[in-house]
Design a protein around this motif. Structure first.
Motif, PDB file in Angstrom:
ATOM      1  N   ASN A  86       0.715  -1.387  -0.048  1.00  0.00           N
ATOM      2  CA  ASN A  86       0.138   0.009  -0.123  1.00  0.00           C
ATOM      3  C   ASN A  86       0.954   1.355  -0.078  1.00  0.00           C
ATOM      4  O   ASN A  86       1.732   1.445   0.875  1.00  0.00           O
ATOM      5  N   GLN A  87       0.655   2.195  -0.870  1.00  0.00           N
ATOM      6  CA  GLN A  87       1.245   3.644  -1.041  1.00  0.00           C
ATOM      7  C   GLN A  87       2.837   3.157  -1.380  1.00  0.00           C
ATOM      8  O   GLN A  87       3.531   4.023  -1.054  1.00  0.00           O
ATOM      9  N   THR A  89       5.091   2.037  -0.042  1.00  0.00           N
ATOM     10  CA  THR A  89       6.074   2.721   0.956  1.00  0.00           C
ATOM     11  C   THR A  89       7.600   1.975   0.972  1.00  0.00           C
ATOM     12  O   THR A  89       8.777   2.694   1.301  1.00  0.00           O
ATOM     13  N   PHE A  93      10.558   4.805   0.734  1.00  0.00           N
ATOM     14  CA  PHE A  93      11.390   4.804   1.784  1.00  0.00           C
ATOM     15  C   PHE A  93      13.003   4.523   1.431  1.00  0.00           C
ATOM     16  O   PHE A  93      13.989   5.192   1.891  1.00  0.00           O
TER      17      PHE A  93
ATOM     18  N   SER B 312       2.036   5.650   4.681  1.00  0.00           N
ATOM     19  CA  SER B 312       0.888   4.653   4.597  1.00  0.00           C
ATOM     20  C   SER B 312       0.137   4.271   5.983  1.00  0.00           C
ATOM     21  O   SER B 312       0.995   4.748   6.761  1.00  0.00           O
ATOM     22  N   LEU B 314      -0.098   1.634   7.541  1.00  0.00           N
ATOM     23  CA  LEU B 314       0.708   0.686   8.140  1.00  0.00           C
ATOM     24  C   LEU B 314       2.014   1.402   8.517  1.00  0.00           C
ATOM     25  O   LEU B 314       2.534   1.128   9.721  1.00  0.00           O
ATOM     26  N   SER B 315       2.893   2.171   7.652  1.00  0.00           N
ATOM     27  CA  SER B 315       3.840   2.818   8.007  1.00  0.00           C
ATOM     28  C   SER B 315       3.788   3.637   9.334  1.00  0.00           C
ATOM     29  O   SER B 315       4.790   3.590  10.084  1.00  0.00           O
ATOM     30  N   GLN B 318       3.259   1.214  12.296  1.00  0.00           N
ATOM     31  CA  GLN B 318       4.720   0.811  12.544  1.00  0.00           C
ATOM     32  C   GLN B 318       5.889   1.766  13.365  1.00  0.00           C
ATOM     33  O   GLN B 318       7.004   1.681  13.354  1.00  0.00           O
TER      34      GLN B 318
END
Lengths: 335, 335
Positions: A86-87, A89, A93, B312, B314-315, B318
């Motif tokens: 998703n996105q 990342t 990153f 995201s 999720l990121s 986290q």
């Protein structure tokens, strides 16, 4: 530079100066282990999440390509890449660490060739001297997001495929020695109404066929022009479906010249069902194994057709069909 | 065509032949309602999910641009676009309906200018005669995914921004009349260590500043070269942060010439806190309001700097920081 409606022919023939390929433990145990620059025995790569491990895979592939190409970080002008998370990342990153200006792509498993097509166009038009393009995936991060956490131990049907843990990156330039990118055909979204996320290969096959046939028409060449036409990750089922479609359409592609990266990377006996998948599948097989074989003189001209299923877990839950796409790039070496 | 390290100067000056802009009920009630081609009074657009409504927004913007440009579907050679939803399904599904070969992008809210930069490069290098590029977002679909379903009624801090429901698309060509795309600067990923997803503007400001300063250096021009430098969706907080950074760096950007799309689209009194955001924010404000003002002669040269936060859900969970990016494109008209 435009041939037909949707094919770019690169008169400057951008050079793949160097590549970097990284794999995980399952890939280390596979058929093409010798073609990886770096193999990890641990799926975590010493990180605290699978997503962080995923990010490291992409960083390492890019750094390896720079190292092999003899470039410093500051010389890389652009990075084009993406992944399935998703996105995207992991890619974003990684590009923070890598530092170069970044063009984020989403083409699911077709990202490798979406990036190579755009990267070659940028270099061909003298809009960059050096750029990196690549794609990555991480089996456990992708499984957790799209299906179930692997710890859950859910069973899968034989049409399912195994997401590659790895990353592949290519360093492109307008100078130097190496295989050259000669043309690219951009895919349309093809949706045959399939809804089974455990049969991606079958869903993607018509998209691969559409792009390959458009490429041959736009460039006005026979399939025999290529020593190898290789799809990204159709797997056994999708590969058969696509061969049937070529036959039906009267497209003279021979079984001997038509292969799939998803059927090359693992050994017989590895529990991968219909084969491999994931953005890293075509990225690692092409930038590692296939370019190595080109350099040995086994092929002079190949057409790489990366295939992507453009669904999301949400679109599947909402009962949507699976739209698919395929982007094709021709690579030539020697002569 | 390359100026400096990461700026493309387009000698052919691709033309924005026509644009299409679509908005939702909140936008219809805003400051720029008159600049939209199409406004919907219902957030659902008569669809059964917000994601389907989101897809329709992008379809309509593209169809409107084609209609205004006098083109048939078959004449559009490529569509470059993206959105914020996982695996950018609204854009991919729309491109199935639209039919043209598709290049999926992910740049979060910077997607509008990522697409315009790449689209202009493709047209400039004669790799397409006509292409579409655009971006879209849907408030309720994005809120559901990134924060909470709107029905939950969660409160937000004053630094939060309001995602635009809408889509903006531009039809680019190497011929015709209209504003012209003259250059583009690709952003690097900038991460200042911020972790608050309710303060995106503050996180994105350093990325906007980095890209604007790189653009001015690469093109070797003063800020006064532009009648307007407009960021995508920094909002009030991010706008102030970026002005502070310019002052600190000695970059002579005047407050009068420096605006933000996120502070233009809504009225005083609409509950948007720090301002608007979302890929549709810069896409609709630029392709609607700002190009309309250019055509009236109010500006000759503008620099659009679309900003994106590459996180995201999720990121964030986290504990990762929020990496950001900004892509800048200059548009000129008249003389």
């Amino acid at each position: 530079m435009l041939a037909g409606h949707r094919t770019w022919v690169f008169d400057q023939k951008p050079v793949i100066m160097a590549t970097g390929t990284v794999g995980g433990p399952f890939e280390a145990d596979g058929m093409l282990a010798d073609d990886f620059d770096l193999l990890h025995s641990d799926l975590w790569l010493e990180q605290e999440s699978y997503e962080k491990a995923h990010k490291v895979l992409f960083e390492e592939a890019c750094l390896k390509a720079m190292e092999k190409g003899g470039l410093r970080k500051e010389q890389v002008q652009f990075i084009l890449g993406g992944d399935l998370i998703n996105q995207i990342t992991p890619t974003s990153f990684a590009c923070h660490t890598l530092g170069a200006p970044y063009i984020g792509l989403f083409g699911a498993c077709s990202t490798s060739m979406e990036g190579l097509a755009l990267g070659a166009l940028i270099v061909n038009s003298k809009s960059a001297k050096y750029l990196l393009t690549g794609a990555s995936s991480h089996n456990a991060a992708v499984e957790k997001q799209f299906r179930y956490p692997t710890e859950y131990g859910g069973q899968k049907p034989p049409t399912a495929q195994w997401t590659v843990t790895g990353a592949g990156a290519a360093l492109l330039s307008d100078e130097g020695e190496g295989p050259r990118v000669t043309s690219a055909t951009i895919g349309r979204v093809v949706d045959m109404g399939l809804t089974d996320p455990f049969n991606m290969g079958g869903a993607m096959a018509p998209a691969a066929v559409d792009t390959i046939e458009a490429h041959l028409t736009d460039r006005n060449v026979d399939p025999s022009y290529y020593d190898l036409i290789v799809t990204g990750d159709l797997g056994k089922i999708g590969h058969e479906v696509s061969l049937d479609l070529f036959k039906k359409h009267g497209t003279a592609i021979q079984e001997e010249q038509y292969k799939d990266c998803g059927m090359m990377i693992y050994r017989e006996g590895q529990p991968v069902l219909s084969g491999a998948s994931g953005p890293a599948c075509s990225a690692t097989v092409v930038y590692g194994h296939l370019l190595n074989r080109m350099k040995k003189g086994e092929f002079k001209r190949i057409l790489v057709v990366a295939t992507g299923a453009l669904l999301s877990p949400l679109s599947f839950q909402q009962g949507e069909t699976i739209p698919c796409i395929a982007h094709a790039v021709s690579i030539e070496f020697g002569e």
